[in-house]
Enzyme design. Structure first.
Site, short mmCIF file in Angstrom:
data_model
loop_
_atom_site.label_atom_id
_atom_site.label_comp_id
_atom_site.label_asym_id
_atom_site.label_seq_id
_atom_site.Cartn_x
_atom_site.Cartn_y
_atom_site.Cartn_z
N HIS A 1 -31.00 -2.99 -8.89
CA HIS A 1 -31.51 -4.29 -9.30
C HIS A 1 -30.47 -5.38 -9.07
CE1 HIS A 1 -29.09 -3.27 -12.85
NE2 HIS A 1 -29.16 -4.54 -13.21
N ASP B 1 -33.98 -10.65 -20.66
CA ASP B 1 -34.18 -10.59 -22.10
C ASP B 1 -33.03 -11.24 -22.88
OD1 ASP B 1 -36.56 -9.20 -21.68
OD2 ASP B 1 -35.52 -7.26 -21.64
N HIS C 1 -21.60 -12.96 0.28
CA HIS C 1 -20.28 -12.42 0.02
C HIS C 1 -20.43 -11.05 -0.64
CE1 HIS C 1 -18.15 -16.21 0.78
NE2 HIS C 1 -19.08 -16.81 0.07
N HIS D 1 -24.98 -17.54 3.91
CA HIS D 1 -24.09 -16.38 4.01
C HIS D 1 -24.09 -15.62 2.70
CE1 HIS D 1 -21.61 -19.71 2.45
NE2 HIS D 1 -20.86 -18.79 1.84
N MET E 1 0.82 -1.21 0.00
CA MET E 1 0.00 0.00 0.00
C MET E 1 0.86 1.27 0.00
SD MET E 1 -3.27 -0.45 -0.20
CE MET E 1 -4.05 0.96 0.60
N LYS E 2 2.15 1.11 0.35
CA LYS E 2 3.04 2.28 0.41
C LYS E 2 3.58 2.66 -0.96
CE LYS E 2 4.55 1.08 5.10
NZ LYS E 2 5.71 0.69 5.95
#
Length: 355
Positions: free
Chosen positions: A176, A88, A307, A305, A39-40
């Protein structure tokens, strides 16, 4: 001491876990590489367009709006709640021909039949689930349960999923989801079924029921529901939503649990939107015990569950790319699940648009 034995706070503070390490996903019998130090690194890669924030409540050209015509020429009714119709352009059809089985180990095929439905959550295009009223979200949950019960009498798998936002391939800015029912058990639920069954046979309790009692990476919770960043999360702000009670399918939820689910969904999705103050994109879906012929079998190893897989990583315009190493080797993430859970948990539960 193993990482799994540490508390969430210890894991946040432990410098060793800020370096690369592997985590096991018992739902998929797979491993994810956690590389928080990445992340750095500076970012000069692709930047996405921010999600559209100024969506008209009604668009005469939007095929999902009430009263409008769709691509096949059929018109929508002037619906004022949920609205379900046959897709559709379905990926599955009930009368598809059988390609015939082939015993060649390298070239095999099977029949794939089913139905694909689209479900509009609300008549307005400018609202999403976190901005809907609680009772409107309950209507969505009730319709999900109704479809699972209806389609599940025929098909072994009923997949409810929502792709939210253009970044996730959503082509129409209208709240939706889709519901696909198939005559086969798809790869992901088949793998989850196998892993949950093996765990149940070894430990005598459903995996996710035991997991819910021990998980500390909580984002939001209530007496009936729990939303966490799972220990094995792959996507940056991935979450797992599950009931505290042993529940096999969404159609088994009580009235009280459905109301509780509506409330916790609004809380979780509000936090998502508040993270970068955008309508947060994600793909989500429900996994429950298989249906059709499986209704006659013992599915005690299953736990209902949902996700949530959001792609955003650094900001509203920088997402996590699942390419290269992820496609050719294994899943990898750029911040620890503990960091993600703490960040989401500390966000306000009042939506940024209503402050």
């Amino acid at each position: 001491q193993k990482p799994t034995e540490l508390s969430s706070q210890q894991q946040i503070l432990d410098p060793l876990l800020l370096h690369q390490h592997l985590r096991y996903n018992p739902l998929r019998d797979s491993w994810v590489l956690v590389s928080a130090h990445r992340m750095k690194r500076p970012w000069a890669g692709q930047v996405e367009r921010p999600p559209e924030e100024h969506i008209p409540r009604y668009d005469p050209n939007n095929p999902l709006c009430p009263g409008n015509k769709r691509a096949n020429g059929k018109g929508n009714p002037d619906y004022d709640s949920t609205f379900v119709f046959e897709n559709d352009f379905p990926a599955l059809q009930p009368d598809a021909p059988d390609p015939g089985s082939d015993q060649d180990p390298l070239f095999q095929s099977k029949a794939a039949r089913g139905v694909c439905k689209v479900m509009c959550f609300h008549p307005w295009s400018d609202v999403t689930l976190p901005l809907m009223k609680k009772e409107e979200v309950v209507n969505v949950i009730d319709k999900w349960a109704e479809l699972v019960e209806e389609l599940g009498t025929i098909y072994p798998w009923v997949q409810i999923f929502e792709n939210k936002g253009a970044m996730m391939g959503c082509s129409n800015p209208h709240p939706h989801c889709q519901v696909w029912a198939s005559n086969f058990l798809p790869n992901e639920p088949a793998l989850s079924d196998r892993c949950q069954r093996a765990y149940y046979e070894k430990h005598g309790e459903p995996m996710l029921l035991q997991y819910a009692k021990r998980e500390e990476r909580v984002v939001v919770e209530s007496s009936d529901w729990l939303a966490v960043v799972p220990y094995w999360a792959t996507w940056p702000y991935q979450t797992l939503l599950l009931p505290r009670r042993h529940v096999l399918r969404i159609s088994d939820l009580t009235t009280e649990e459905r109301e509780g689910l509506a409330a916790i969904m609004k809380r979780l999705l509000t936090k998502y939107d508040n993270l970068f103050e955008v309508s947060f994109p994600y793909s989500m879906g429900w996994h429950g015990a298989p249906t059709g012929p499986y209704l006659k079998e013992d599915n005690s190893h299953w736990q209902l569950h949902a996700h949530y897989y959001p792609p955003l990583l650094r900001s509203a315009t920088v997402k996590k790319f699942m390419v290269g190493y992820e496609m050719l080797a294994q899943e990898q993430r750029d911040l620890t699940p503990e960091q993600a859970a703490e960040k989401l948990r500390n966000l306000p539960e009042e939506h940024y648009k209503t402050r």
